[in-house]
Design an enzyme around this catalytic site. Structure first.
Site, PDB file in Angstrom:
ATOM      1  N   ARG A  56       1.215  -1.051  -0.283  1.00  0.00           N
ATOM      2  CA  ARG A  56       0.469  -0.060   0.248  1.00  0.00           C
ATOM      3  C   ARG A  56       1.012   0.960   0.110  1.00  0.00           C
ATOM      4  NH1 ARG A  56      -1.321   1.817   4.570  1.00  0.00           N
ATOM      5  NH2 ARG A  56      -2.400  -0.740   5.393  1.00  0.00           N
ATOM      6  N   TYR A 108     -15.575  18.530 -13.828  1.00  0.00           N
ATOM      7  CA  TYR A 108     -15.972  17.307 -14.300  1.00  0.00           C
ATOM      8  C   TYR A 108     -17.683  16.665 -12.807  1.00  0.00           C
ATOM      9  CZ  TYR A 108     -16.423  11.949 -14.158  1.00  0.00           C
ATOM     10  OH  TYR A 108     -16.373  10.629 -14.704  1.00  0.00           O
ATOM     11  N   ASP A 180      -6.923  20.294 -13.459  1.00  0.00           N
ATOM     12  CA  ASP A 180      -7.262  18.954 -13.569  1.00  0.00           C
ATOM     13  C   ASP A 180      -7.018  18.807 -14.896  1.00  0.00           C
ATOM     14  OD1 ASP A 180      -8.087  16.720 -15.201  1.00  0.00           O
ATOM     15  OD2 ASP A 180     -10.264  16.182 -13.612  1.00  0.00           O
ATOM     16  N   LYS A 205      -8.385   7.720 -18.515  1.00  0.00           N
ATOM     17  CA  LYS A 205      -8.531   8.624 -20.317  1.00  0.00           C
ATOM     18  C   LYS A 205      -7.213   9.018 -21.147  1.00  0.00           C
ATOM     19  CE  LYS A 205     -12.425   9.095 -18.253  1.00  0.00           C
ATOM     20  NZ  LYS A 205     -12.850  10.840 -17.220  1.00  0.00           N
TER      21      LYS A 205
HETATM   22  C1  LIG Z   1     -12.859  10.685 -15.946  1.00  0.00           C
HETATM   23  C2  LIG Z   1     -12.834  12.337 -15.486  1.00  0.00           C
HETATM   24  C3  LIG Z   1     -12.442  12.402 -14.159  1.00  0.00           C
HETATM   25  C4  LIG Z   1     -12.702  11.428 -13.079  1.00  0.00           C
HETATM   26  O1  LIG Z   1     -12.070   9.775 -12.710  1.00  0.00           O
HETATM   27  P1  LIG Z   1     -12.021   8.219 -12.830  1.00  0.00           P
HETATM   28  O2  LIG Z   1     -10.762   7.093 -13.210  1.00  0.00           O
HETATM   29  O3  LIG Z   1     -13.500   8.322 -14.091  1.00  0.00           O
HETATM   30  O4  LIG Z   1     -12.359   8.449 -11.428  1.00  0.00           O
HETATM   31  C5  LIG Z   1     -12.063  13.476 -13.186  1.00  0.00           C
HETATM   32  N1  LIG Z   1     -11.697  14.532 -13.867  1.00  0.00           N
HETATM   33  C6  LIG Z   1     -11.645  14.984 -15.724  1.00  0.00           C
HETATM   34  C7  LIG Z   1     -12.201  15.221 -16.384  1.00  0.00           C
HETATM   35  C8  LIG Z   1     -12.698  13.620 -15.825  1.00  0.00           C
HETATM   36  O5  LIG Z   1     -12.734  13.279 -17.316  1.00  0.00           O
END
Ligand SMILES: *Cc1c(COP(=O)(O)O)cnc(C)c1O
Length: 388
Positions: A56, A108, A180, A205
């Site tokens: 962990r 998001y 982000d 992504k």
């Molecule tokens: C998908 C996404 C998230 C969340 O990520 P997960 O891997 O689905 O938990 C956060 N910010 C953006 C811009 C995203 O596209």
């Protein structure tokens, strides 16, 4: 033989994507970094170990991923999580009861939900503002504000926040500035150069890019912040497994080449859609018609492959998403394959309809994540589906 070190930022991004954080394995010289599928490590004696005690806290495969993304963003440390949301949650638990966050209103949906429905119960407060306007951001800052949190471009309206202006506000008020960077990736947008303290990614992504794992990562600008985040990562324990880290590392090797192809395809598809009379509006920062195109050119070196189009009605949107044959109708984004989504009923269903309409997120809006297939095939697919 010494090889590229983690903090050697003299190399280009494509080189870093392939090499940073990964030494050939000392046992066999495996070129591909191994999957250390273990929960614990044998220790040499009391207080004597090889730097690993329990998985962990640390795992070599996870560290390779963390160092790789840190090198790509130009930060000092990466911290990997089991999902993008777990990474966002870790950032927000830097805060304490009574602290206030200024956050983009268009972030998001899961981030908005975590703030509004979960962490607000623990005494954190949030103000959601239109981050297109730095004046609104500054006006929302109070003596209790500790963090400025933003995303650019936003999902699905592709609105931009001026990163330099946001960075200046954060600096003036001594706020932690969190960006982000999931939509654009370090290949096209570099938040640390605009004063960000922490960069967030959903590795699900573009960073992984192959739609075959869920993960998140944080990159910190300095050692002190990284230490606080590592303490939270180990304490709360929302860490990814070694195999998912390995998949992300494998995906990252082609990040630069994928992003350049996404960008080329994105520009072609956007230009074709913009000229098509069946489309009422298109939102893509790479088009001169985008109201913030000049800002996009200043802070992004590529525009990527995310865009939204207004089809005019729920029925027209339905015909398009059901009519495509190459695009897949699915949530998520950023994979090599093209996806098409309907924000009003999928990613943004939780947003009240009045709020959706106010920002242009209508029932006729369709979002595209343009993949890296042959672009003529993608355009032909949209053309036949729009003709239905
Ligand atoms: C998908 C996404 C998230 C969340 O990520 P997960 O891997 O689905 O938990 C956060 N910010 C953006 C811009 C995203 O596209």
């Amino acid at each position: 033989m010494t090889r590229i070190t983690d903090r050697d930022l003299s190399h280009g991004l494509a080189t870093r994507a392939i090499h940073a954080g990964q030494q050939p394995d000392p046992l066999a010289g495996a070129v591909t970094f191994p999957i250390f599928q273990t929960s614990t490590y044998v220790q040499d004696g009391i207080g004597k170990n090889k730097g690993y005690e329990y998985a962990r806290t640390s795992n070599p495969t996870r560290q390779a991923l963390e160092r790789n993304v840190a090198a790509l963003e130009g930060g000092t440390h990466g911290l990997a999580f089991a999902s993008g949301m777990a990474a966002v949650d870790a950032v927000l638990t830097l805060l304490s009861t009574g602290d206030h966050v200024v956050c983009g209103e268009n972030v998001y949906g899961g981030v908005h939900r975590l703030m509004d429905k979960v962490l607000s119960r623990m005494g954190l407060t949030f103000t959601f503002v239109d981050t297109r306007d730095p004046k609104q951001v500054e006006a929302a800052v109070t003596p209790r504000t500790k963090m400025l949190y933003g995303e650019t471009p936003t999902n699905p309206m592709m609105r931009l926040a001026d990163l330099a202006a946001m960075g200046a506000i954060a600096k003036a008020h001594r706020l932690l500035f969190v960006v982000d960077n999931t939509f654009t990736t370090p290949i096209f947008q570099r938040p640390f150069e605009f004063g960000a303290d922490i960069v967030v990614h959903s590795t699900t992504k573009y960073l992984n890019g192959h739609s075959d794992m869920v993960g998140g990562i944080l990159v910190a600008k300095d050692d002190a912040l990284a230490e606080r985040l590592a303490f939270i990562q180990n304490s709360a324990g929302a860490v990814p497994g070694p195999f998912d880290c390995w998949l992300a590392l494998r995906g990252l090797k082609t990040l630069a080449v994928r992003m350049h192809q996404h960008d080329a395809n994105g520009r072609r598809v956007a230009a074709w859609l913009a000229a098509d009379k069946r489309i009422r509006a298109i939102y893509y920062p790479g088009l001169p018609s985008h109201p913030q195109h000049e800002l996009a050119k200043r802070q992004m070196s590529g525009f990527g492959a995310m865009m939204s189009i207004e089809t005019g009605s729920l029925e027209a949107a339905g015909r398009l998403v059901e009519g495509v044959r190459l695009f897949a109708f699915a949530e998520s984004l950023g994979g090599v394959e093209s996806l098409i989504g309907h924000p009003a009923t999928m990613t943004h269903a939780a947003v009240p309809k009045a709020m959706r309409d106010a920002m242009g997120l209508t029932d006729g809006l369709v979002r595209l994540s343009v993949g890296i297939e042959d672009v003529d095939d993608l355009i032909a697919d949209l053309d036949q589906a729009l003709g239905k």
